[in-house]
Motif scaffolding. Structure first.
Motif, mmCIF file in Angstrom:
data_model
loop_
_atom_site.group_PDB
_atom_site.id
_atom_site.type_symbol
_atom_site.label_atom_id
_atom_site.label_comp_id
_atom_site.label_asym_id
_atom_site.label_seq_id
_atom_site.Cartn_x
_atom_site.Cartn_y
_atom_site.Cartn_z
ATOM 1 N N ASN A 17 -1.180 3.412 4.853
ATOM 2 C CA ASN A 17 -2.553 3.518 4.361
ATOM 3 C C ASN A 17 -3.171 2.162 3.999
ATOM 4 N N ALA A 18 -3.275 1.279 4.980
ATOM 5 C CA ALA A 18 -3.889 -0.030 4.739
ATOM 6 C C ALA A 18 -4.044 -0.744 6.070
ATOM 7 N N PRO A 19 -4.876 -1.772 6.143
ATOM 8 C CA PRO A 19 -4.875 -2.629 7.327
ATOM 9 C C PRO A 19 -3.488 -3.219 7.532
ATOM 10 N N LEU A 20 -3.083 -3.402 8.784
ATOM 11 C CA LEU A 20 -1.780 -3.984 9.087
ATOM 12 C C LEU A 20 -2.006 -5.454 9.436
ATOM 13 N N VAL A 21 -1.781 -6.322 8.438
ATOM 14 C CA VAL A 21 -2.097 -7.736 8.584
ATOM 15 C C VAL A 21 -0.917 -8.580 8.090
ATOM 16 N N PRO A 70 0.827 -1.213 0.000
ATOM 17 C CA PRO A 70 0.000 0.000 0.000
ATOM 18 C C PRO A 70 0.863 1.266 0.000
ATOM 19 N N GLU A 71 0.231 2.378 -0.229
ATOM 20 C CA GLU A 71 0.939 3.652 -0.137
ATOM 21 C C GLU A 71 1.221 3.978 1.326
ATOM 22 N N ASP A 72 2.356 4.626 1.558
ATOM 23 C CA ASP A 72 2.656 5.136 2.890
ATOM 24 C C ASP A 72 3.125 6.581 2.750
ATOM 25 N N GLU A 73 3.115 7.300 3.854
ATOM 26 C CA GLU A 73 3.425 8.736 3.805
ATOM 27 C C GLU A 73 4.222 9.163 5.027
ATOM 28 N N VAL A 74 5.167 10.060 4.805
ATOM 29 C CA VAL A 74 5.816 10.797 5.887
ATOM 30 C C VAL A 74 5.158 12.165 5.910
ATOM 31 N N LEU A 75 4.617 12.548 7.061
ATOM 32 C CA LEU A 75 3.766 13.726 7.151
ATOM 33 C C LEU A 75 4.517 14.932 7.696
ATOM 34 N N GLY A 76 4.053 16.097 7.266
ATOM 35 C CA GLY A 76 4.576 17.358 7.775
ATOM 36 C C GLY A 76 3.462 18.390 7.817
ATOM 37 N N GLN A 77 3.813 19.607 8.241
ATOM 38 C CA GLN A 77 2.831 20.684 8.354
ATOM 39 C C GLN A 77 3.160 21.798 7.358
ATOM 40 N N THR A 119 6.328 -5.453 4.944
ATOM 41 C CA THR A 119 6.468 -4.198 4.193
ATOM 42 C C THR A 119 6.394 -3.007 5.128
ATOM 43 N N PHE A 120 5.436 -3.049 6.055
ATOM 44 C CA PHE A 120 5.310 -1.971 7.034
ATOM 45 C C PHE A 120 6.601 -1.799 7.831
ATOM 46 N N SER A 121 7.115 -2.903 8.358
ATOM 47 C CA SER A 121 8.329 -2.847 9.177
ATOM 48 C C SER A 121 9.498 -2.286 8.368
ATOM 49 N N HIS A 122 9.693 -2.807 7.156
ATOM 50 C CA HIS A 122 10.813 -2.370 6.324
ATOM 51 C C HIS A 122 10.718 -0.884 6.002
ATOM 52 N N ARG A 123 9.518 -0.437 5.600
ATOM 53 C CA ARG A 123 9.381 0.968 5.185
ATOM 54 C C ARG A 123 9.529 1.937 6.361
ATOM 55 N N LEU A 124 8.953 1.598 7.509
ATOM 56 C CA LEU A 124 9.057 2.491 8.658
ATOM 57 C C LEU A 124 10.499 2.597 9.130
ATOM 58 N N LEU A 125 11.197 1.488 9.226
ATOM 59 C CA LEU A 125 12.599 1.529 9.669
ATOM 60 C C LEU A 125 13.468 2.268 8.652
ATOM 61 N N ALA A 126 13.170 2.094 7.347
ATOM 62 C CA ALA A 126 13.922 2.817 6.318
ATOM 63 C C ALA A 126 13.688 4.318 6.435
ATOM 64 N N ALA A 127 12.432 4.716 6.710
ATOM 65 C CA ALA A 127 12.143 6.144 6.877
ATOM 66 C C ALA A 127 12.879 6.720 8.083
ATOM 67 N N TYR A 137 2.115 -8.169 16.580
ATOM 68 C CA TYR A 137 3.461 -8.607 16.957
ATOM 69 C C TYR A 137 4.512 -7.778 16.210
ATOM 70 N N THR A 138 4.242 -7.474 14.949
ATOM 71 C CA THR A 138 5.182 -6.655 14.167
ATOM 72 C C THR A 138 5.296 -5.265 14.772
ATOM 73 N N LEU A 139 4.183 -4.710 15.226
ATOM 74 C CA LEU A 139 4.199 -3.385 15.864
ATOM 75 C C LEU A 139 5.047 -3.417 17.126
ATOM 76 N N ASP A 140 4.907 -4.477 17.899
ATOM 77 C CA ASP A 140 5.749 -4.648 19.090
ATOM 78 C C ASP A 140 7.232 -4.705 18.709
ATOM 79 N N GLU A 141 7.542 -5.518 17.722
ATOM 80 C CA GLU A 141 8.946 -5.703 17.335
ATOM 81 C C GLU A 141 9.575 -4.411 16.832
ATOM 82 N N VAL A 142 8.819 -3.653 16.024
ATOM 83 C CA VAL A 142 9.340 -2.380 15.510
ATOM 84 C C VAL A 142 9.583 -1.419 16.661
ATOM 85 N N ALA A 143 8.634 -1.354 17.605
ATOM 86 C CA ALA A 143 8.802 -0.452 18.753
ATOM 87 C C ALA A 143 10.033 -0.827 19.571
#
Length: 576
Positions: free
Chosen positions: A465-469, A430-437, A475-483, A509-515
């Motif tokens: 921008n998708a369910p985390l399943v 899915p698409e992901d975004e780094v946000l700013g103001q 993909t979520f873990s890789h992209r967040l850590l890369a950002a 569990y992935t959310l726990d591991e990333v944190a």
């Protein structure tokens, strides 16, 4: 159109909404419905005969498919204008199925086509009972566009031989092109000239006199030209004898082997799906223009009833007919009575007009099919897709190639497989975004789309921008850590969870591991949104990592204030 009379039994309104509406019929609508029904019949009769030829049947079967199915839909359907009957895609699928089964003799072909229609009808009614009307949304517009384009090209290639007066034996697109190319030198000139003249008359009538039945006039013109110019003696073929009389209700199982029943049942699923997708799109379109709504589940049942009626008539599968529905609306159709009137005209034709049908040149029917295929072919839609999304354009073209390369029936499997792959790809990547103001603009915005968006020093705001399943958690873990690695000096990551509509066990569990990985790097991960769900998760002892409530915030705005020290009471909900 008035609502059904209050005395109408509720059961009748639930089971047969069309019949319930007809019980409350207003005499003021009769004149308009008779005019519209007559206009529909003027188109349905020649088109029904032409589609019977496409499916490889006698002309009478095309009229059978335009008789009882019309009445069945009028009684069970919820659309006031929709007209059912033979259509290009369904007839091409029937022909493809029979070719796959190797049916040669006429009796077997008739029995197989009727059973295919019966199975498709039963599947549609079963889907209605299970409230599966949303199946119409399964095939995406690009893939449905590609499928119909493939069907249109198949019809064009299949009728090419008839247009020039030669016989084609090939079934796949590539060999048909080769056979047509070789056969050009053996073309029958009178047949070709009659085809061009008939096509010109058809198009000129449709353009300059749209209220007239163009297909019927073209058929009459070609028949008169063949009769009075003696074209039969020059090699122009005619339909020959057409069986007269109304259909006899029957269902012949004796000539169908048990093995073929299984194959038919499988093929009926594809016929039912495409038939319904086509019908519901047309029904919804005309209902929107008429200012009313159709019930998707009841439309499943109505189309199923129409297909069963066609099967009992000894004919083939039917669907919604867009051209005949457009004729009905244009002629002022007000209620389902339009279909009843059209069916009466078809019955009259079967009883007394079949000797005239015998004189019709087959090339005129091929011209009607070619015209229908050209209206089905949507190259503009493909170009628009290319401007919107090249990825979806290629999906559409791949579906078209699948239909042309493997046949219409197998093309359904290609379309379904591409739909599934498209869904998996969209969810897994899915698409992901780094946000700013942005100064002067409220809210938080994607820095990729808005380069002027300002990021808070030491803070990364990330949105997935998708369910985390299970299938997109890596993909979520890789992209967040890369950002995070791309922003040195981070102290906090704010994860906007509002677009994350579902969080399964793998996602949690992935959310726990990333944190934990970020904590090990001195970066604190906090959550904005979905606070209640995460608190319930923690209360169920599924994770102790989120026991610290200063990691959970109702909104991104509140989380940012707390992380930058602007709000000492961040955990209150007043700022949500």
């Amino acid at each position: 159109m008035p609502s059904p009379h209050p005395s109408t039994p509720n059961l009748l309104r639930r089971l047969m909404p069309g019949a319930a509406a007809l019980l409350a019929y207003r005499r003021a609508d009769l004149a308009a419905d008779v005019r519209a029904g007559s206009a529909v019949a003027a188109v349905a009769i020649p088109v029904g005969v032409a589609y019977a030829q496409l499916a490889g049947f006698s002309p009478a079967l095309g009229l059978y498919a335009s008789l009882l199915p019309l009445i069945a839909y009028a009684l069970f359907g919820t659309s006031r204008q929709l007209v059912v009957g033979p259509d290009a895609a369904t007839c091409a699928m029937v022909a493809g199925t029979l070719a796959t089964l190797g049916a040669v003799d006429a009796d077997t072909r008739l029995a197989l086509s009727a059973l295919l229609s019966l199975f498709a009808g039963l599947l549609l009614i079963g889907a209605s009972r299970l409230h599966l009307g949303a199946l119409a949304d399964f095939l995406s517009r690009p893939i449905l566009l590609g499928f119909l384009n493939g069907v249109a090209l198949n019809i064009l290639l299949g009728q090419g031989g008839c247009l020039i007066g030669i016989e084609l034996s090939a079934h796949d697109a590539l060999h048909r092109v080769s056979e047509l190319t070789r056969g050009l030198g053996h073309a029958n000139l009178p047949t070709l000239l009659l085809a061009l003249a008939t096509f010109a008359l058809l198009r000129l009538t449709a353009r300059h006199a749209p209220r007239l039945p163009a297909a019927l006039l073209a058929l009459i013109g070609a028949t008169l030209a063949t009769r009075f110019a003696g074209l039969e003696a020059l090699g122009v073929k005619t339909l020959g004898e057409v069986a007269a009389g109304l259909p006899t209700l029957r269902l012949d199982l004796a000539v169908v082997p048990g093995l073929e029943l299984g194959k038919l049942a499988s093929a009926a699923g594809g016929v039912a799906l495409i038939s319904y997708c086509n019908a519901i799109v047309i029904a919804r379109s005309f209902a929107a223009r008429g200012g009313y709504e159709v019930d998707a589940d009841l439309e499943l049942r109505a189309l199923g009833a129409a297909n069963i009626a066609s099967a009992l008539s000894g004919s083939f599968a039917v669907s919604a007919a867009d051209s005949r529905t457009a004729v009905a609306e244009h002629a002022g159709a007000r209620t389902q009575m339009t279909s009843i009137v059209a069916a009466l005209w078809v019955a009259l034709c079967l009883i007394s007009l079949t000797p005239l049908l015998a004189l019709v040149p087959t090339v005129a029917l091929a011209v009607i099919l070619v015209d229908a295929a050209l209206s089905l072919l949507d190259t503009r839609g493909v170009r628009e897709l290319g401007r919107l999304s090249r990825h979806e354009m290629w999906l559409s073209l791949a579906t078209t190639a699948g239909v042309l390369g493997t046949g219409v029936l197998e093309g359904i499997a290609v379309a379904l497989a591409l739909s599934l792959l498209r869904f998996i790809h969209a969810m897994a990547r899915p698409e992901d975004e780094v946000l700013g103001q942005i100064d002067g603009v409220p809210g938080f915005h994607d820095t990729g789309r808005h380069p002027d968006a300002r990021q808070t020093p030491g803070v990364l705001i990330y949105r997935f921008n998708a369910p985390l399943v299970f299938f997109n958690a890596p993909t979520f873990s890789h992209r967040l850590l890369a950002a995070c690695h791309s922003r040195p000096g981070l102290s906090t990551v704010i994860l906007d969870m509002m677009p994350v509509s579902r969080l399964d066990a793998t996602g949690r569990y992935t959310l726990d591991e990333v944190a934990q990985r970020l904590d090990a790097q001195g970066i604190r991960l906090v959550i904005a949104g979905r606070r209640t769900e995460l608190l319930q998760w923690q209360a169920a002892h599924l994770s102790q990592f989120w026991a610290q409530e200063d990691r959970l915030f109702p909104t991104v705005k509140q989380a940012l204030k707390a992380c930058t020290g602007q709000d000492k009471t961040a955990m209150t909900l007043s700022d949500s």
